[in-house]
Enzyme design. Sequence first.
Site, PDB file in Angstrom:
ATOM      1  N   GLU A  96       0.843  -1.198   0.000  1.00 40.48           N
ATOM      2  CA  GLU A  96       0.000   0.000   0.000  1.00 40.48           C
ATOM      3  C   GLU A  96       0.880   1.252   0.000  1.00 40.48           C
ATOM      4  O   GLU A  96       2.001   1.220   0.509  1.00 40.48           O
ATOM      5  CB  GLU A  96      -0.895  -0.067   1.251  1.00 40.48           C
ATOM      6  CG  GLU A  96      -1.750   1.131   1.558  1.00 40.48           C
ATOM      7  CD  GLU A  96      -2.851   1.401   0.554  1.00 40.48           C
ATOM      8  OE1 GLU A  96      -2.526   1.564  -0.633  1.00 40.48           O
ATOM      9  OE2 GLU A  96      -4.025   1.498   0.966  1.00 40.48           O
ATOM     10  N   ASP A  97       0.377   2.336  -0.578  1.00 35.86           N
ATOM     11  CA  ASP A  97       1.169   3.571  -0.575  1.00 35.86           C
ATOM     12  C   ASP A  97       1.268   4.169   0.827  1.00 35.86           C
ATOM     13  O   ASP A  97       2.351   4.422   1.331  1.00 35.86           O
ATOM     14  CB  ASP A  97       0.606   4.589  -1.592  1.00 35.86           C
ATOM     15  CG  ASP A  97      -0.885   4.889  -1.419  1.00 35.86           C
ATOM     16  OD1 ASP A  97      -1.536   4.298  -0.530  1.00 35.86           O
ATOM     17  OD2 ASP A  97      -1.409   5.727  -2.184  1.00 35.86           O
ATOM     18  N   ASP A 100      -3.437   5.522   6.652  1.00 37.27           N
ATOM     19  CA  ASP A 100      -3.846   6.696   7.419  1.00 37.27           C
ATOM     20  C   ASP A 100      -4.780   6.233   8.543  1.00 37.27           C
ATOM     21  O   ASP A 100      -4.321   5.859   9.615  1.00 37.27           O
ATOM     22  CB  ASP A 100      -4.513   7.683   6.449  1.00 37.27           C
ATOM     23  CG  ASP A 100      -4.901   8.991   7.091  1.00 37.27           C
ATOM     24  OD1 ASP A 100      -4.428   9.277   8.201  1.00 37.27           O
ATOM     25  OD2 ASP A 100      -5.689   9.758   6.485  1.00 37.27           O
ATOM     26  N   THR A 101      -6.077   6.205   8.300  1.00 37.57           N
ATOM     27  CA  THR A 101      -6.987   5.698   9.339  1.00 37.57           C
ATOM     28  C   THR A 101      -6.831   4.188   9.518  1.00 37.57           C
ATOM     29  O   THR A 101      -7.160   3.649  10.562  1.00 37.57           O
ATOM     30  CB  THR A 101      -8.462   5.980   8.968  1.00 37.57           C
ATOM     31  OG1 THR A 101      -8.775   5.266   7.772  1.00 37.57           O
ATOM     32  CG2 THR A 101      -8.713   7.459   8.782  1.00 37.57           C
ATOM     33  N   GLY A 102      -6.382   3.503   8.474  1.00 36.73           N
ATOM     34  CA  GLY A 102      -6.258   2.050   8.520  1.00 36.73           C
ATOM     35  C   GLY A 102      -7.528   1.333   8.083  1.00 36.73           C
ATOM     36  O   GLY A 102      -7.562   0.111   7.989  1.00 36.73           O
ATOM     37  N   LYS A 128       1.290   6.449   8.399  1.00 33.70           N
ATOM     38  CA  LYS A 128       0.938   7.757   8.964  1.00 33.70           C
ATOM     39  C   LYS A 128       0.074   7.528  10.193  1.00 33.70           C
ATOM     40  O   LYS A 128      -1.061   7.076  10.084  1.00 33.70           O
ATOM     41  CB  LYS A 128       0.206   8.591   7.901  1.00 33.70           C
ATOM     42  CG  LYS A 128      -0.074  10.002   8.323  1.00 33.70           C
ATOM     43  CD  LYS A 128      -0.415  10.896   7.142  1.00 33.70           C
ATOM     44  CE  LYS A 128      -1.813  10.690   6.625  1.00 33.70           C
ATOM     45  NZ  LYS A 128      -2.176  11.678   5.574  1.00 33.70           N
ATOM     46  N   ARG A 162       1.175  12.353  -8.720  1.00 34.74           N
ATOM     47  CA  ARG A 162       1.678  10.985  -8.532  1.00 34.74           C
ATOM     48  C   ARG A 162       3.066  10.798  -9.142  1.00 34.74           C
ATOM     49  O   ARG A 162       3.831   9.952  -8.715  1.00 34.74           O
ATOM     50  CB  ARG A 162       0.752   9.958  -9.206  1.00 34.74           C
ATOM     51  CG  ARG A 162      -0.600   9.790  -8.559  1.00 34.74           C
ATOM     52  CD  ARG A 162      -1.283   8.537  -9.131  1.00 34.74           C
ATOM     53  NE  ARG A 162      -2.719   8.532  -8.924  1.00 34.74           N
ATOM     54  CZ  ARG A 162      -3.331   8.078  -7.842  1.00 34.74           C
ATOM     55  NH1 ARG A 162      -2.623   7.612  -6.844  1.00 34.74           N
ATOM     56  NH2 ARG A 162      -4.642   8.099  -7.739  1.00 34.74           N
TER      57      ARG A 162
HETATM   58  P1  IMP Z   1      -7.033   4.933   5.135  1.00 32.44           P
HETATM   59  O1  IMP Z   1      -8.167   4.011   4.826  1.00 32.44           O
HETATM   60  O2  IMP Z   1      -7.495   6.163   5.873  1.00 32.44           O
HETATM   61  O3  IMP Z   1      -5.878   4.262   5.826  1.00 32.44           O
HETATM   62  O4  IMP Z   1      -6.565   5.557   3.783  1.00 32.44           O
HETATM   63  C1  IMP Z   1      -5.748   4.884   2.932  1.00 32.44           C
HETATM   64  C2  IMP Z   1      -5.742   5.527   1.554  1.00 32.44           C
HETATM   65  O5  IMP Z   1      -5.997   6.927   1.598  1.00 32.44           O
HETATM   66  C3  IMP Z   1      -4.357   5.399   0.975  1.00 32.44           C
HETATM   67  O6  IMP Z   1      -4.246   4.242   0.216  1.00 32.44           O
HETATM   68  C4  IMP Z   1      -4.256   6.630   0.124  1.00 32.44           C
HETATM   69  O7  IMP Z   1      -4.756   6.354  -1.148  1.00 32.44           O
HETATM   70  C5  IMP Z   1      -5.138   7.652   0.786  1.00 32.44           C
HETATM   71  N1  IMP Z   1      -4.319   8.577   1.611  1.00 32.44           N
HETATM   72  C6  IMP Z   1      -4.247   8.653   2.966  1.00 32.44           C
HETATM   73  N2  IMP Z   1      -3.383   9.601   3.366  1.00 32.44           N
HETATM   74  C7  IMP Z   1      -2.879  10.131   2.232  1.00 32.44           C
HETATM   75  C8  IMP Z   1      -1.880  11.146   1.973  1.00 32.44           C
HETATM   76  O8  IMP Z   1      -1.292  11.759   2.868  1.00 32.44           O
HETATM   77  N3  IMP Z   1      -1.622  11.391   0.663  1.00 32.44           N
HETATM   78  C9  IMP Z   1      -2.234  10.749  -0.367  1.00 32.44           C
HETATM   79  N4  IMP Z   1      -3.145   9.776  -0.176  1.00 32.44           N
HETATM   80  C10 IMP Z   1      -3.472   9.488   1.113  1.00 32.44           C
HETATM   81 MG    MG Z   2      -5.108   6.143  -2.799  1.00 35.39          MG
END
Ligand code: IMP
Ligand code: MG
Length: 172
Positions: A96-97, A100-102, A128, A162
């Site tokens: 995964e890139d 954030d929240t997971g 993050k 990107r």
């Molecule tokens: P999560 O479900 O909140 O963990 O979000 C995961 C997805 O949100 C990642 O795969 C990214 O595509 C996007 N994302 C979260 N934080 C960032 C950021 O700082 N920059 C760009 N994309 C982000």
């Molecule tokens: Mg994304």
Amino acid sequence: MPEFIPVLTKSEIQQSVATLGEQISADYEGKDLVLIGVLKGAFVFLSDLIRHITIPIQIDFIRAASYGDDTETSGHIRLTKDVEIDLKDKNVVVVEDIIDTGLTLSHLVDYLRSFGVKSVKICALVDKRERRQAAVAVDYACHVVDEGFLVGYGLDYAEDYRHLPEIYHLKL
Ligand code: IMP
Ligand code: MG
């Protein structure tokens, strides 16, 4: 005007990606390993990472859409491209890139387990931490940051940036 604050240089990224590739190669020596890249963000990271992996691997992609053109997750994960390789009894590493929240990864891990995999681990370019809501174990991470919206090296803001070879903190 958006502001771009440098976070990681090309060489810092290349160094940590190489180290991670070596570590994954050692951990999965003699095992069936499938790397699953989460589109679109992970495509740059995955393509560099695999060139530092020295054991036989297979590669697949999945696409989960959660974000709109915003900087916060909606919490709703939609699978828009499924895996194609048979994952039964395979060891899987989800690439995964950024986590954030997971929420995206915890959904994806549950989904991948339903195929009867032998193991699932998570590999992220950036872990993050500040906004984590779902308890996900990030097994491999190149970089850990507390906060900030990052772009470049596959990471986008509303599909832009990107292609940048470095990673920046975007201030809108
Ligand atoms: P999560 O479900 O909140 O963990 O979000 C995961 C997805 O949100 C990642 O795969 C990214 O595509 C996007 N994302 C979260 N934080 C960032 C950021 O700082 N920059 C760009 N994309 C982000
Ligand atoms: Mg994304």
